[in-house]
Design an enzyme around this catalytic site. Structure first.
Site, PDB file in Angstrom:
ATOM      1  N   TYR A 148      -1.213  -0.728  10.273  1.00 41.56           N
ATOM      2  CA  TYR A 148      -1.360  -0.955   9.047  1.00 41.56           C
ATOM      3  C   TYR A 148      -0.309  -0.437   8.250  1.00 41.56           C
ATOM      4  CZ  TYR A 148      -3.656  -1.268   4.285  1.00 41.56           C
ATOM      5  OH  TYR A 148      -3.752  -1.585   3.118  1.00 41.56           O
ATOM      6  N   SER A 157       0.911  -1.267  -0.110  1.00 43.63           N
ATOM      7  CA  SER A 157      -0.103  -0.057   0.076  1.00 43.63           C
ATOM      8  C   SER A 157       1.064   1.340   0.021  1.00 43.63           C
ATOM      9  CB  SER A 157      -1.076   0.123   1.578  1.00 43.63           C
ATOM     10  OG  SER A 157      -1.616   1.311   1.271  1.00 43.63           O
TER      11      SER A 157
END
Length: 283
Positions: free
Chosen positions: A157, A144
């Protein structure tokens, strides 16, 4: 971007395969002639996708929690027994619980780490011996942009995606002479339930970036499996801004309030379209 019959006869394992990027990637590989091992926790979505793709290719749906190492071992054994080979691994399964570190439970923090980092590292280790026997071996890890530019309220995350990216690059160096290609796909926000089902808790900053579709990210996954490109990032402008913010933190602090205002407007529009029960004020 699909190459007809490009993976014919190969076996591709895809985690997080029941929806979103995983399902879109499965469709591309199926069209190219690959046999598929589809892994996700819920069997209903897997079975539906398997029924859709079985007219095109061999499909083995395997319901499993990717944090369960014993289940991953059984899945690898089942893939070998069914198809006789493993050629491509797509680590796509992901987990996120948004909020400040103090507000997120210890158990949820551990789950984010287990799904996003421990599971792909474990699965890579399990399939590496079989990838060495392949003529088209590839590993594609879905990371990501949050792993390139840490996001507050998504600290765990961001950390796991940063670590997965670093692991991938280090592994690529280890396997440089093996023929096994290792790639990373680093998308910004993707128009799937991963974000939209948790709309109210997603930081405004996320929506300041252009939104990609699952099909667009799947095309990058497919391309990386084919050519071994070290990393594909989308949107390109977000990747450049992430690099700028990482290298020059003061610039990121200046830009962030402006981006959050823009993101709040976009987020409000999504909320109106989906009938979000909470007010999303433009403050």
């Amino acid at each position: 971007m699909t190459q007809a019959n490009g993976f014919r006869g190969c076996t591709v394992i895809i985690t997080g395969a029941s929806a979103g990027i995983g399902a879109a990637s499965a469709r591309l590989f199926a069209e190219s002639g690959a046999n598929l091992v589809l892994v996700a926790r819920g069997s209903e979505g897997l079975e539906a996708l398997a029924r859709e793709l079985q007219p095109l290719t061999g499909v083995l749906p395997f319901a499993a929690d990717v944090t369960d190492t014993a289940a991953l071992r059984r899945m690898v054994d089942a893939a070998r027994e069914r198809f006789g080979r493993i050629d491509v691994l797509v680590n796509n399964a992901g987990c996120n619980v948004r909020g400040s570190v103090e507000d997120v439970s210890v158990e949820d923090l551990q789950q984010i780490i287990d799904v996003n980092l421990r599971a792909p590292v474990t699965l890579i280790r399990l399939v590496l011996p079989w990838l060495r026997e392949s003529r088209q071996p590839a590993i594609v890890n879905v990371a990501s942009i949050a792993g390139r530019f840490p996001l507050p309220h998504e600290a765990a995350y961001s950390a796991t995606k940063f670590a997965l990216r670093a692991f991938s690059f280090a592994l690529a160096e280890e396997l440089h002479d093996s023929g096994i290609r290792v790639s990373v796909v680093s998308p910004g926000p993707v128009e799937t339930g991963f974000i939209l089902d948790d709309l109210d808790d997603v930081p405004d900053l996320v929506f300041a970036q252009p939104m990609s579709t699952a099909d667009e990210i799947a095309a990058l996954v497919f391309a990386c499996a084919g050519d071994g490109n070290r990393e594909r990032v989308t949107p390109a402008v977000s990747g450049k801004l992430a690099t700028l913010g990482y290298l020059f933190p003061p610039a990121a602090r200046i830009l962030r309030p402006l981006m959050e205002v823009r993101g709040r407007r976009v987020k409000r529009r999504y909320g109106e379209q989906r009938g979000s029960p909470r007010d999303l004020p433009l403050r």
